[in-house]
Scaffold this motif. Structure first.
Motif, mmCIF file in Angstrom:
data_model
loop_
_atom_site.group_PDB
_atom_site.id
_atom_site.type_symbol
_atom_site.label_atom_id
_atom_site.label_comp_id
_atom_site.label_asym_id
_atom_site.label_seq_id
_atom_site.Cartn_x
_atom_site.Cartn_y
_atom_site.Cartn_z
ATOM 1 N N TRP A 205 59.468 18.105 17.138
ATOM 2 C CA TRP A 205 58.833 18.942 16.111
ATOM 3 C C TRP A 205 59.111 20.386 16.471
ATOM 4 C CZ3 TRP A 205 54.100 21.817 17.246
ATOM 5 C CH2 TRP A 205 53.622 21.613 18.541
ATOM 6 N N ALA A 206 58.628 21.331 15.664
ATOM 7 C CA ALA A 206 58.958 22.734 15.924
ATOM 8 C C ALA A 206 57.846 23.648 15.435
ATOM 9 C CB ALA A 206 60.260 23.098 15.224
ATOM 10 N N LEU A 207 57.815 24.843 15.986
ATOM 11 C CA LEU A 207 56.988 25.909 15.433
ATOM 12 C C LEU A 207 57.906 26.858 14.679
ATOM 13 C CD1 LEU A 207 54.678 26.808 18.473
ATOM 14 C CD2 LEU A 207 54.073 25.490 16.415
ATOM 15 N N LYS A 208 57.363 27.469 13.645
ATOM 16 C CA LYS A 208 58.110 28.539 12.980
ATOM 17 C C LYS A 208 57.262 29.807 13.000
ATOM 18 C CE LYS A 208 60.623 30.208 9.078
ATOM 19 N NZ LYS A 208 61.118 30.136 7.747
ATOM 20 N N PHE A 209 57.879 30.897 13.417
ATOM 21 C CA PHE A 209 57.231 32.214 13.410
ATOM 22 C C PHE A 209 57.920 33.036 12.318
ATOM 23 C CE2 PHE A 209 57.431 30.668 17.826
ATOM 24 C CZ PHE A 209 56.086 30.504 18.072
ATOM 25 N N PRO A 210 57.380 33.022 11.080
ATOM 26 C CA PRO A 210 58.093 33.670 9.968
ATOM 27 C C PRO A 210 58.264 35.177 10.162
ATOM 28 C CG PRO A 210 56.354 32.222 9.159
ATOM 29 C CD PRO A 210 56.164 32.322 10.632
ATOM 30 N N ASP A 211 57.355 35.817 10.926
ATOM 31 C CA ASP A 211 57.437 37.289 11.058
ATOM 32 C C ASP A 211 58.178 37.746 12.306
ATOM 33 O OD1 ASP A 211 55.877 37.363 8.771
ATOM 34 O OD2 ASP A 211 54.002 37.463 9.906
ATOM 35 N N ASP A 212 58.662 36.811 13.122
ATOM 36 C CA ASP A 212 59.457 37.192 14.303
ATOM 37 C C ASP A 212 60.911 37.346 13.860
ATOM 38 O OD1 ASP A 212 57.349 37.305 16.009
ATOM 39 O OD2 ASP A 212 57.965 35.646 17.303
ATOM 40 N N HIS A 213 61.361 38.590 13.713
ATOM 41 C CA HIS A 213 62.640 38.893 13.090
ATOM 42 C C HIS A 213 63.689 39.282 14.131
ATOM 43 C CE1 HIS A 213 60.134 39.822 9.246
ATOM 44 N NE2 HIS A 213 60.298 38.526 9.447
ATOM 45 N N GLN A 214 64.802 39.850 13.676
ATOM 46 C CA GLN A 214 65.824 40.320 14.620
ATOM 47 C C GLN A 214 66.642 41.456 14.019
ATOM 48 O OE1 GLN A 214 69.681 39.113 14.890
ATOM 49 N NE2 GLN A 214 69.472 37.129 13.909
ATOM 50 N N ILE A 215 67.253 42.237 14.886
ATOM 51 C CA ILE A 215 68.228 43.253 14.457
ATOM 52 C C ILE A 215 69.447 43.137 15.374
ATOM 53 C CG2 ILE A 215 66.666 44.982 13.452
ATOM 54 C CD1 ILE A 215 67.917 45.812 16.735
ATOM 55 N N ASN A 216 70.506 43.822 14.994
ATOM 56 C CA ASN A 216 71.687 43.909 15.853
ATOM 57 C C ASN A 216 71.518 45.156 16.724
ATOM 58 O OD1 ASN A 216 74.224 44.676 16.884
ATOM 59 N ND2 ASN A 216 75.258 43.440 15.333
ATOM 60 N N ASN A 217 71.228 44.945 18.021
ATOM 61 C CA ASN A 217 70.873 46.080 18.889
ATOM 62 C C ASN A 217 72.027 47.047 19.105
ATOM 63 O OD1 ASN A 217 71.208 43.388 20.289
ATOM 64 N ND2 ASN A 217 71.869 44.791 21.924
ATOM 65 N N ARG A 218 73.270 46.569 19.003
ATOM 66 C CA ARG A 218 74.397 47.495 19.194
ATOM 67 C C ARG A 218 74.520 48.433 17.991
ATOM 68 N NH1 ARG A 218 78.724 43.491 22.295
ATOM 69 N NH2 ARG A 218 77.279 42.980 23.977
ATOM 70 N N LEU A 219 74.211 47.892 16.798
ATOM 71 C CA LEU A 219 74.183 48.764 15.624
ATOM 72 C C LEU A 219 72.974 49.699 15.681
ATOM 73 C CD1 LEU A 219 75.286 46.216 12.877
ATOM 74 C CD2 LEU A 219 76.621 48.097 13.843
ATOM 75 N N LEU A 220 71.887 49.208 16.275
ATOM 76 C CA LEU A 220 70.696 50.063 16.425
ATOM 77 C C LEU A 220 71.042 51.295 17.259
ATOM 78 C CD1 LEU A 220 67.586 50.430 16.038
ATOM 79 C CD2 LEU A 220 67.304 49.258 18.233
ATOM 80 N N ILE A 221 71.760 51.081 18.352
ATOM 81 C CA ILE A 221 72.167 52.209 19.194
ATOM 82 C C ILE A 221 73.030 53.197 18.396
ATOM 83 C CG2 ILE A 221 73.975 52.654 20.929
ATOM 84 C CD1 ILE A 221 71.363 52.600 22.155
ATOM 85 N N ALA A 222 74.012 52.643 17.680
ATOM 86 C CA ALA A 222 74.909 53.512 16.908
ATOM 87 C C ALA A 222 74.113 54.312 15.870
ATOM 88 C CB ALA A 222 75.990 52.675 16.228
ATOM 89 N N ALA A 223 73.154 53.631 15.222
ATOM 90 C CA ALA A 223 72.365 54.305 14.182
ATOM 91 C C ALA A 223 71.461 55.385 14.778
ATOM 92 C CB ALA A 223 71.535 53.272 13.421
ATOM 93 N N LEU A 224 70.824 55.074 15.909
ATOM 94 C CA LEU A 224 69.945 56.077 16.537
ATOM 95 C C LEU A 224 70.753 57.277 17.008
ATOM 96 C CD1 LEU A 224 67.589 53.733 18.612
ATOM 97 C CD2 LEU A 224 66.888 55.258 16.744
ATOM 98 N N HIS A 225 71.909 57.013 17.581
ATOM 99 C CA HIS A 225 72.778 58.090 18.068
ATOM 100 C C HIS A 225 73.169 59.008 16.904
ATOM 101 C CE1 HIS A 225 76.719 59.063 20.497
ATOM 102 N NE2 HIS A 225 75.912 60.098 20.416
ATOM 103 N N THR A 226 73.608 58.399 15.799
ATOM 104 C CA THR A 226 74.044 59.199 14.643
ATOM 105 C C THR A 226 72.871 59.944 14.013
ATOM 106 O OG1 THR A 226 75.740 57.549 14.228
ATOM 107 C CG2 THR A 226 75.268 59.048 12.425
ATOM 108 N N ALA A 227 71.735 59.238 13.854
ATOM 109 C CA ALA A 227 70.572 59.885 13.225
ATOM 110 C C ALA A 227 70.099 61.067 14.076
ATOM 111 C CB ALA A 227 69.436 58.873 13.050
ATOM 112 N N ALA A 228 70.080 60.873 15.390
ATOM 113 C CA ALA A 228 69.618 61.957 16.271
ATOM 114 C C ALA A 228 70.595 63.133 16.219
ATOM 115 C CB ALA A 228 69.465 61.427 17.702
ATOM 116 N N ARG A 229 71.889 62.817 16.235
ATOM 117 C CA ARG A 229 72.900 63.901 16.150
ATOM 118 C C ARG A 229 72.755 64.645 14.829
ATOM 119 N NH1 ARG A 229 77.975 61.023 17.893
ATOM 120 N NH2 ARG A 229 77.814 60.464 15.702
ATOM 121 N N ASN A 230 72.566 63.897 13.723
ATOM 122 C CA ASN A 230 72.395 64.546 12.422
ATOM 123 C C ASN A 230 71.152 65.434 12.391
ATOM 124 O OD1 ASN A 230 74.651 63.229 11.549
ATOM 125 N ND2 ASN A 230 73.568 61.668 10.344
#
Ligand SMILES: Cc1cc2nc3c(=O)[nH]c(=O)nc-3n(C[C@H](O)[C@H](O)[C@H](O)COP(=O)(O)OP(=O)(O)OC[C@H]3O[C@@H](n4cnc5c(N)ncnc54)[C@H](O)[C@@H]3O)c2cc1C
Length: 394
Positions: free
Chosen positions: A146-171
């Motif tokens: 059987w299984a549990l489901k956590f509908p609100d436990d999500h994910q992001i791509n952390n390497r894109l997160l770094i790129a986005a934070l770097h660009t946003a901060a530079r901007n």
């Protein structure tokens, strides 16, 4: 000021997700900010992570860390959207949710325990029988109980997160000084009525000269406890040390999996573009990063329990990284009691990607307003000194 000195309102030691996110928020608040990074931006733990935002899948109880993780998770959808507006980069925030599989009798007990406390606490967790779970993910192990489901436990791509934070901060105007090591923190004693009184941070000495700033934020990940001062000032021992973890990525042609999937021994995380990553290991190898044969063998063996076809998939990448862990496993977030202007944001251990939005909010509030609305007492940098004074071990 000499030629090799530069002046800022805030200097941040370390350009991982934590340093970059704080820099972005401070620049949005009108500050002139420098991020000083020994290597390239975001190439340490922040690059190595799985990008899972899964407080329910990982928590054994509703403690202070759990509440902080849930609060940060709740900020993520807006955070990802704001980042995309500010950087033009989509961090692949995915909301399919997380499955947790029971494959043995022992797993039954583990999942049952998790279900009991989380259900009683009114958290969003669902029980699925094996047929239901297999309808969601047909490739999972047919021996699933059987299984549990956590509908609100999500994910992001952390390497894109770094790129986005770097660009946003530079901007937003942040200056990034890469390939530049912070060698020491510069601290002065303030004279009060001709006697040495409170201490004040005045900047950092780097491998390329001094950076002058009355606010310095230590976001140096696993290396945070290695920073030194030149004055006769001892910093609180943050007790942050590296915990080594390895990962593997494999190609997964369609039909790929859609959910992050846990067992009690491993996890697999789907990524857009037809591959999944699997992890992880947990070792004390000091500051050395390495991918070991034993580490890979154990991840593959455990990933096969989740996806039996895993071992036949083509490997696209293997890597390792260092999770920054304080002695009690909790983050270290807050201002130094004895040195004005010195603030810590480190020790995020297994949850630094998840805790990025709330840490950036908390630290920017401390710097810009003098205090934060985020409940930080459990994460105080002073807690280790207090424990030492009590004679107890952290
Ligand atoms: C295998 C693995 C899987 C993980 N999975 C997840 C996950 O799924 N979800 C999650 O939330 N978290 C996960 N984590 C944890 C997460 O990656 C970390 O908690 C987070 O990245 C810490 O970010 P940071 O910015 O504090 O540290 P880092 O990313 O390590 O950045 C610190 C930076 O400081 C720099 N630095 C250090 N000393 C100096 C100096 N003296 N001068 C200048 N620069 C310096 C370093 O070069 C580095 O770039 C995982 C970690 C690992 C290793």
């Amino acid at each position: 000021m000499s030629d090799n000195q530069k002046q800022f309102d805030a200097a941040i030691v370390g350009g991982g997700v934590i340093g970059c996110a704080i820099a972005w928020r401070l620049a949005q608040g009108g500050m002139r900010v420098a991020v000083i990074e020994r290597g390239d931006i975001g190439r340490e733990a922040s690059f190595a992570a799985g990008g899972m935002l899964v407080p329910l899948a990982e928590a054994d109880e509703a403690d202070d860390l759990f509440h902080m993780c849930v609060a940060s998770r709740a900020m993520y959808a807006d955070f990802a959207h704001e980042l995309q507006q500010a950087s033009g980069i989509n961090v692949e925030y995915r909301t399919e949710g997380t499955l947790y599989l029971s494959l043995t009798e022992h797993d039954d007990e583990e999942l049952e325990r998790r279900w009991q406390w989380q259900h009683a606490a009114g958290l969003n967790v669902k029980r699925l029988n094996a047929d239901c779970a297999r309808k969601l993910e047909p490739q999972i192990n047919p021996q699933l109980r059987w299984a549990l489901k956590f509908p609100d436990d999500h994910q992001i791509n952390n390497r894109l997160l770094i790129a986005a934070l770097h660009t946003a901060a530079r901007n937003a105007g942040v200056e990034f000084q890469t390939q530049t090591e912070v060698e020491s923190l510069l601290i002065e004693s303030l004279l009060i009525e001709s006697r040495a009184g409170r201490k004040q941070i005045v900047g950092v000495r780097t491998s390329r000269g001094e950076v002058i700033s009355k606010t310095v934020i230590v976001a140096a990940g696993s290396w945070s406890s290695l920073l030194k001062t030149e004055a006769e000032t001892s910093l609180p021992n943050l007790n942050v040390a590296p915990v080594h973890g390895q990962m593997i990525a494999v190609e997964m042609p369609s039909p790929a999996v859609n959910h992050t999937i846990y067992s009690c021994r491993a996890y697999v995380v789907p990524r857009l573009g037809g591959f999944v990553i699997a992890g992880s290991t947990s070792d004390k190898f000091g500051f050395e990063k390495r991918v070991t044969a034993g580490g890979m063998a154990s991840i593959i063996e455990r990933a096969k329990e989740i996806l039996p076809g895993f071992a036949d998939l083509a490997v696209t990448e293997t890597w390792s990284g260092l999770r920054p862990r304080a002695a009690d496993g909790l983050p270290v977030i807050g201002a130094d009691d004895s040195v004005a202007g010195l603030v810590y944001a480190t020790g995020h251990y297994r949850n630094g990607i998840l805790l990025t939005p709330i840490t950036a909010q908390a630290v920017s509030e401390i710097v810009l307003k003098g205090e934060s609305g985020v409940q930080l007492s459990a994460f105080s940098p002073q807690r280790f000194a207090r424990l030492q004074a009590d004679g107890s071990k952290p």
